[in-house]
Design an enzyme around this catalytic site. Structure first.
Site, PDB file in Angstrom:
ATOM      1  N   CYS A  54       0.835  -1.203   0.000  1.00  0.00           N
ATOM      2  CA  CYS A  54       0.000   0.000   0.000  1.00  0.00           C
ATOM      3  C   CYS A  54       0.875   1.260   0.000  1.00  0.00           C
ATOM      4  O   CYS A  54       1.822   1.373   0.787  1.00  0.00           O
ATOM      5  CB  CYS A  54      -0.915   0.002   1.233  1.00  0.00           C
ATOM      6  SG  CYS A  54      -2.001   1.434   1.274  1.00  0.00           S
ATOM      7  N   CYS A  58       0.645   5.021   6.797  1.00  0.00           N
ATOM      8  CA  CYS A  58       0.061   4.906   8.137  1.00  0.00           C
ATOM      9  C   CYS A  58       1.083   4.243   9.071  1.00  0.00           C
ATOM     10  O   CYS A  58       1.517   3.109   8.803  1.00  0.00           O
ATOM     11  CB  CYS A  58      -1.212   4.086   8.089  1.00  0.00           C
ATOM     12  SG  CYS A  58      -2.312   4.611   6.743  1.00  0.00           S
ATOM     13  N   CYS A  61       0.801   0.474  10.272  1.00  0.00           N
ATOM     14  CA  CYS A  61       0.329  -0.594   9.386  1.00  0.00           C
ATOM     15  C   CYS A  61       1.447  -1.413   8.754  1.00  0.00           C
ATOM     16  O   CYS A  61       2.369  -0.883   8.134  1.00  0.00           O
ATOM     17  CB  CYS A  61      -0.546   0.012   8.300  1.00  0.00           C
ATOM     18  SG  CYS A  61      -1.340  -1.271   7.299  1.00  0.00           S
ATOM     19  N   CYS A  98     -16.079  -9.403   6.794  1.00  0.00           N
ATOM     20  CA  CYS A  98     -15.446  -8.108   6.524  1.00  0.00           C
ATOM     21  C   CYS A  98     -14.213  -8.323   5.651  1.00  0.00           C
ATOM     22  O   CYS A  98     -13.334  -9.115   6.009  1.00  0.00           O
ATOM     23  CB  CYS A  98     -15.010  -7.450   7.823  1.00  0.00           C
ATOM     24  SG  CYS A  98     -16.319  -7.323   9.027  1.00  0.00           S
ATOM     25  N   CYS A 129     -19.139  -6.457   4.726  1.00  0.00           N
ATOM     26  CA  CYS A 129     -18.460  -5.203   5.062  1.00  0.00           C
ATOM     27  C   CYS A 129     -17.181  -5.155   4.243  1.00  0.00           C
ATOM     28  O   CYS A 129     -16.517  -6.181   4.077  1.00  0.00           O
ATOM     29  CB  CYS A 129     -18.137  -5.176   6.554  1.00  0.00           C
ATOM     30  SG  CYS A 129     -17.292  -3.652   7.053  1.00  0.00           S
ATOM     31  N   CYS A 189     -19.178   2.092   9.113  1.00  0.00           N
ATOM     32  CA  CYS A 189     -18.373   1.475  10.175  1.00  0.00           C
ATOM     33  C   CYS A 189     -17.128   2.343  10.311  1.00  0.00           C
ATOM     34  O   CYS A 189     -16.338   2.440   9.366  1.00  0.00           O
ATOM     35  CB  CYS A 189     -17.998   0.050   9.774  1.00  0.00           C
ATOM     36  SG  CYS A 189     -16.814  -0.734  10.888  1.00  0.00           S
ATOM     37  N   ARG A 267     -17.208  -2.400  18.474  1.00  0.00           N
ATOM     38  CA  ARG A 267     -16.456  -3.639  18.235  1.00  0.00           C
ATOM     39  C   ARG A 267     -15.094  -3.629  18.902  1.00  0.00           C
ATOM     40  O   ARG A 267     -14.278  -2.738  18.646  1.00  0.00           O
ATOM     41  CB  ARG A 267     -16.291  -3.886  16.733  1.00  0.00           C
ATOM     42  CG  ARG A 267     -15.576  -5.211  16.483  1.00  0.00           C
ATOM     43  CD  ARG A 267     -15.527  -5.601  15.036  1.00  0.00           C
ATOM     44  NE  ARG A 267     -16.813  -5.510  14.438  1.00  0.00           N
ATOM     45  CZ  ARG A 267     -17.047  -4.933  13.252  1.00  0.00           C
ATOM     46  NH1 ARG A 267     -16.083  -4.415  12.566  1.00  0.00           N
ATOM     47  NH2 ARG A 267     -18.263  -4.900  12.771  1.00  0.00           N
TER      48      ARG A 267
END
Ligand code: SAM
Ligand code: DTB
Ligand code: SF4
Length: 340
Positions: A54, A58, A61, A98, A129, A189, A267
């Site tokens: 990616c 971040c 991550c 998800c 999701c 979400c 969650r």
């Protein structure tokens, strides 16, 4: 039913965080019981349908090209392989499936396969999701048309702390995608990560942002940072172990999310692997009513069905059955409609 508010002030939310712990838990547990079946927890399964590589930076991550985490980049999975995983998740008792992709945003050429996946998983009777990064309004509409139930897009932290963790996009862009998702009629979400070295004030700002959205997200994932070696934050935490989030402070964050967003599913997401049973039990008492099951999150290990089964038996918790609002806005999370 508890009054749904989106006019919370930062001071009010800070005041909740400051409550004596037992008082905070009592309030959160009471709000939870008024609005949800106590003792029932929704089971969700995660699958990484496109891993690693990616371009975003971040700091937490493992899937960022800027991290040296050893996670290998893959292409988008075959539709059939995703459907096979979904069938397994259903067999294991999951209610929601998800799917995550390590993208800054999906390309238009990816959309036909994504649409096919959503339709296929939905046909199995699972809630769907997806979390694919930033969306254009048109992409959000395509997902809505395919029948996507929820779109996950986390704000991660307070607006102020966000820019210390991620430089390749801004907080406002996150909110923009949430707007596109909402406008397309997909359930929202959105949550974040606790334990990234942020302050209490940042945690206040994080909950405040979500609780003052025009409509509360139907799902609010609260992740505890999973420290991954080779990521900025994972390495920082390894060097300064005292920066690890205190368990009680984590439970406080869950409780304040529950009180301020009474109807949302809160969650207890990443980080359960490193959490004691007692801390998880406190999170359930504080109003967490959804977890990820299985032995893997996207790339990081998860508690696993055996230990979760044992924990549920010990605590007398059961899997949430029954219908959630299948599709479209949950009116209960919508301030104006709830007030009518
Ligand atoms: N690329 C998409 C995006 O960022 O929106 C979707 C995938 S991304 C992995 C989904 C969420 O996982 C992030 O927003 C973050 O909140 C959470 N996450 C990622 N790495 C994590 C970690 N090491 N610990 C806790 N949560 C994490
Ligand atoms: C969310 O808030 N947590 C999940 C889900 N949304 C996509 C992801 C957690 C990722 C944990 C780290 C990993 O597995 O790489
Ligand atoms: Fe990419 Fe999402 Fe990871 Fe950020 S959190 S690096 S956008 S996969």
């Amino acid at each position: 039913m508890t009054l749904i508010r989106n006019d919370w002030t930062r001071e009010e939310i800070a005041g909740l965080f400051d409550l004596p712990f037992t008082e905070l838990l009592f309030q959160a547990a009471s709000t939870h019981r008024e609005n949800h079946p106590p003792g029932q927890v929704q089971l969700c399964t995660l699958l990484s349908i496109k891993t690693g590589g990616c371009p975003e930076d971040c700091g937490y991550c493992s899937q960022s090209v800027h991290a040296d985490s050893g996670v290998e980049a893959t292409k988008l999975m075959d539709v059939q392989a995703v459907l096979q995983s979904a069938a397994q998740a259903k067999d294991h008792g999951s209610q929601r499936f998800c799917m995550g992709a390590a993208w800054r945003n999906p390309k238009d050429r990816d959309m036909p396969a994504i649409v096919e996946i959503v339709k296929g998983v939905r046909e199995m009777g699972l809630e769907t999701c997806m979390t694919l990064g930033m969306l254009t309004p048109k992409q959000a509409d395509m997902l809505a048309e395919a029948g996507l139930d929820y779109y996950n897009h986390n704000i991660d932290s307070s607006p102020e702390y966000y820019e210390r963790v991620i430089s390749t996009r801004g907080f406002d862009e996150r909110i923009e995608t949430l707007d596109h998702v909402r406008n397309a009629g997909i359930n929202v979400c959105s949550g974040g990560i606790v334990g990234m070295g942020e302050t209490r004030e940042d945690r206040v700002g994080f909950v405040h942002t979500l609780a003052t959205l025009e409509a509360h997200p139907e799902s609010v994932p609260v992740n505890a940072l999973v420290p991954v070696k080779g990521t900025v934050l994972g390495d920082m935490l390894a060097d300064t172990p005292l920066a690890k989030i205190d368990d009680i402070e984590f439970v406080r964050t869950v409780a304040v999310a529950r009180i301020t967003m009474p109807m949302s599913m809160v969650r207890l997401s990443a980080g359960r692997e490193n959490m004691s049973e007692a801390t998880q039990a406190l999170c359930f008492l504080a109003g967490a009513n959804s977890i990820f099951t299985g032995d893997k999150l996207l790339t990081a290990p998860n508690a696993g069905d055996d230990s979760d089964g044992a924990l549920f038996a010990k605590l007398g918790l059961t899997a949430l059955q029954g219908e959630e609002p299948a599709r479209g806005l949950n009116p209960a999370c919508n301030v104006s409609e709830a007030a009518e």
